[in-house]
Design a protein around this motif. Sequence first.
Motif, PDB file in Angstrom:
ATOM      1  N   ILE A   3      -6.659   5.922   2.506  1.00  0.00           N
ATOM      2  CA  ILE A   3      -5.881   4.766   2.945  1.00  0.00           C
ATOM      3  C   ILE A   3      -4.674   4.561   2.044  1.00  0.00           C
ATOM      4  O   ILE A   3      -3.539   4.386   2.508  1.00  0.00           O
ATOM      5  CB  ILE A   3      -6.766   3.499   2.960  1.00  0.00           C
ATOM      6  N   GLY A   4      -4.903   4.579   0.729  1.00  0.00           N
ATOM      7  CA  GLY A   4      -3.802   4.397  -0.209  1.00  0.00           C
ATOM      8  C   GLY A   4      -2.781   5.517  -0.138  1.00  0.00           C
ATOM      9  O   GLY A   4      -1.570   5.273  -0.143  1.00  0.00           O
ATOM     10  N   ILE A  31       6.014  -1.559   5.883  1.00  0.00           N
ATOM     11  CA  ILE A  31       5.873  -2.646   4.914  1.00  0.00           C
ATOM     12  C   ILE A  31       4.780  -3.614   5.332  1.00  0.00           C
ATOM     13  O   ILE A  31       4.016  -4.121   4.512  1.00  0.00           O
ATOM     14  CB  ILE A  31       7.220  -3.370   4.739  1.00  0.00           C
ATOM     15  N   ARG A  32       4.666  -3.879   6.613  1.00  0.00           N
ATOM     16  CA  ARG A  32       3.651  -4.816   7.099  1.00  0.00           C
ATOM     17  C   ARG A  32       2.232  -4.277   6.934  1.00  0.00           C
ATOM     18  O   ARG A  32       1.257  -5.017   7.059  1.00  0.00           O
ATOM     19  CB  ARG A  32       3.923  -5.157   8.563  1.00  0.00           C
ATOM     20  N   LEU A  33       2.134  -2.982   6.648  1.00  0.00           N
ATOM     21  CA  LEU A  33       0.816  -2.390   6.371  1.00  0.00           C
ATOM     22  C   LEU A  33       0.455  -2.489   4.891  1.00  0.00           C
ATOM     23  O   LEU A  33      -0.618  -2.023   4.495  1.00  0.00           O
ATOM     24  CB  LEU A  33       0.809  -0.908   6.790  1.00  0.00           C
ATOM     25  N   ALA A  34       1.338  -3.101   4.102  1.00  0.00           N
ATOM     26  CA  ALA A  34       1.115  -3.165   2.654  1.00  0.00           C
ATOM     27  C   ALA A  34      -0.220  -3.783   2.265  1.00  0.00           C
ATOM     28  O   ALA A  34      -0.875  -3.296   1.336  1.00  0.00           O
ATOM     29  CB  ALA A  34       2.267  -3.910   1.980  1.00  0.00           C
ATOM     30  N   PRO A  35      -0.685  -4.860   2.921  1.00  0.00           N
ATOM     31  CA  PRO A  35      -2.000  -5.400   2.532  1.00  0.00           C
ATOM     32  C   PRO A  35      -3.127  -4.382   2.679  1.00  0.00           C
ATOM     33  O   PRO A  35      -4.030  -4.312   1.846  1.00  0.00           O
ATOM     34  CB  PRO A  35      -2.191  -6.577   3.498  1.00  0.00           C
ATOM     35  N   ILE A  36      -3.077  -3.563   3.750  1.00  0.00           N
ATOM     36  CA  ILE A  36      -4.088  -2.527   3.936  1.00  0.00           C
ATOM     37  C   ILE A  36      -3.927  -1.435   2.888  1.00  0.00           C
ATOM     38  O   ILE A  36      -4.900  -0.946   2.313  1.00  0.00           O
ATOM     39  CB  ILE A  36      -3.987  -1.927   5.353  1.00  0.00           C
ATOM     40  N   VAL A  60      -5.477  -2.390  -0.434  1.00  0.00           N
ATOM     41  CA  VAL A  60      -6.929  -2.193  -0.519  1.00  0.00           C
ATOM     42  C   VAL A  60      -7.235  -0.776  -0.988  1.00  0.00           C
ATOM     43  O   VAL A  60      -8.052  -0.553  -1.890  1.00  0.00           O
ATOM     44  CB  VAL A  60      -7.597  -2.460   0.843  1.00  0.00           C
ATOM     45  N   GLY A  61      -6.557   0.208  -0.377  1.00  0.00           N
ATOM     46  CA  GLY A  61      -6.809   1.596  -0.741  1.00  0.00           C
ATOM     47  C   GLY A  61      -6.334   1.955  -2.133  1.00  0.00           C
ATOM     48  O   GLY A  61      -7.064   2.592  -2.905  1.00  0.00           O
ATOM     49  N   LEU A  62      -5.114   1.520  -2.496  1.00  0.00           N
ATOM     50  CA  LEU A  62      -4.551   1.893  -3.794  1.00  0.00           C
ATOM     51  C   LEU A  62      -5.326   1.269  -4.950  1.00  0.00           C
ATOM     52  O   LEU A  62      -5.686   1.959  -5.910  1.00  0.00           O
ATOM     53  CB  LEU A  62      -3.080   1.458  -3.851  1.00  0.00           C
ATOM     54  N   ILE A  63      -5.590  -0.021  -4.867  1.00  0.00           N
ATOM     55  CA  ILE A  63      -6.322  -0.701  -5.938  1.00  0.00           C
ATOM     56  C   ILE A  63      -7.778  -0.261  -5.963  1.00  0.00           C
ATOM     57  O   ILE A  63      -8.359  -0.008  -7.024  1.00  0.00           O
ATOM     58  CB  ILE A  63      -6.229  -2.231  -5.770  1.00  0.00           C
TER      59      ILE A  63
END
Length: 461
Positions: free
Chosen positions: A64-65, A212-217, A220-223
Amino acid sequence: MSANPASAAPEAEEPTGSGSGSRPRISRFPFWAQIVVGLVLGVLLGWLARSQDLGWLVTTLDEIGSLFVQLLKLAVAPLVFFAILVSITNLRQVNNAARLATRTLLWFMITSLIAVAIGLAIGLVTNPGSGTGLTPKDGALSETKGSWIDFLTGIVPDNVITPFTELNVLQIVFMAAVAGIAALKLGDKAQPILTLSQSILELLQKALWWVIRLAPIGTVGLIGYAIADYGWDLIGKYATFTADVYIGCALVMFGVYPLLLATVAKVSPLQFFKGAWPAIQLAFVSRSSVGTMPVTQKVTERLGVPKEYASFAVPFGATTKMDGCAAIYPALAAIFIAQIFDVQLGIGDYLLIAFVSVIGSAATAGLTGATVMLTLTLSTLGLPLEGVGLLMAIDPILDMMRTATNVAGQALVPVIVSAREKILDHDAYNSASASPIDSFGDSDQDEVRDAEPKSAVPVTA
């Protein structure tokens, strides 16, 4: 002509009203809240994946990230090229454009020097490499190497295709600058190309809004993957260094920048952060100055910087203005690595770090990570490049704060220059708000696209 604005007004309001069934849902759950939820969910899933040894969850978070970052990178090459090209040609509409460009570059250098000085001071006080338990054997030779020869000769590409396929942003900037200057020299003959370039740039920005609007998703993956893969134990080994980077960036962003705004630009620092916050928060998550560039430009314009000047200064800054990645970080990293490898640094070495930070910052090129800049610094100082391997594991955690600082500086300098040159719209600055990012991609871009051309921006002598 006078009837057009009146007749167009109801039509401009219709989409908001007709979309009222979905719009209020977005406004009730603003973008910053979505980012916070993504951060919390990412930490929880990362902790769960590591504590329960859930390999499938680690893989899922990584995918995901990685996909989110890959989508950002997909737009980087064409976005940088057309943004720089269009921004240079837009300077035709600005009086004393050369003076504005010079002042912008000067303030880039001034703020970079301040940032690197803060990084060096924190490193000398805290000794981040001491007591970590790390040894030179823990390092791995970096696959990415940077030297001044590579940097200088690497500006000019061998062909026009490779920079785009290999994502060499510095070479893309060079080609865009040459194309933009050539278009200025051609005058009206280049207008069809400029019109096409402007249309392509708007198309790319529209597509990037969707990413950019997918940033919240993506958050989740990056963190989540960072926590699951590295774990708190590894982070603990780098606790002092990590704290130094975050403290250094915070001092620059919330100490130096407000001071410059209050004393040099003579505007409200609080109002600046209120207006620039959407770009800063997106930079923190995406870890990409270039990926954040459309939002940075929009918030800069909302802060009262003339569009003609902002469209030059922000793309230029997104590829060269890196107070976090190219000033604070390499200064601290050089001290950290020198202590791990038991190398003594002197006054001359610290001056070299400052020089590299100011002159070589374009090597970071606005992409996620600052490996090229770090290797350039280490090679200049003669420090082992194996030290890069020591920092790669912790890099994603550091890069969030570094990029947020980068983007804050990229919005800051145009405000300072505009205020000093008396072209800043103070009414717009004082009324700027942290509008949801969701609104940037639709109404604001339509407003910019439909707006009538503005007259040349006056600049005082």
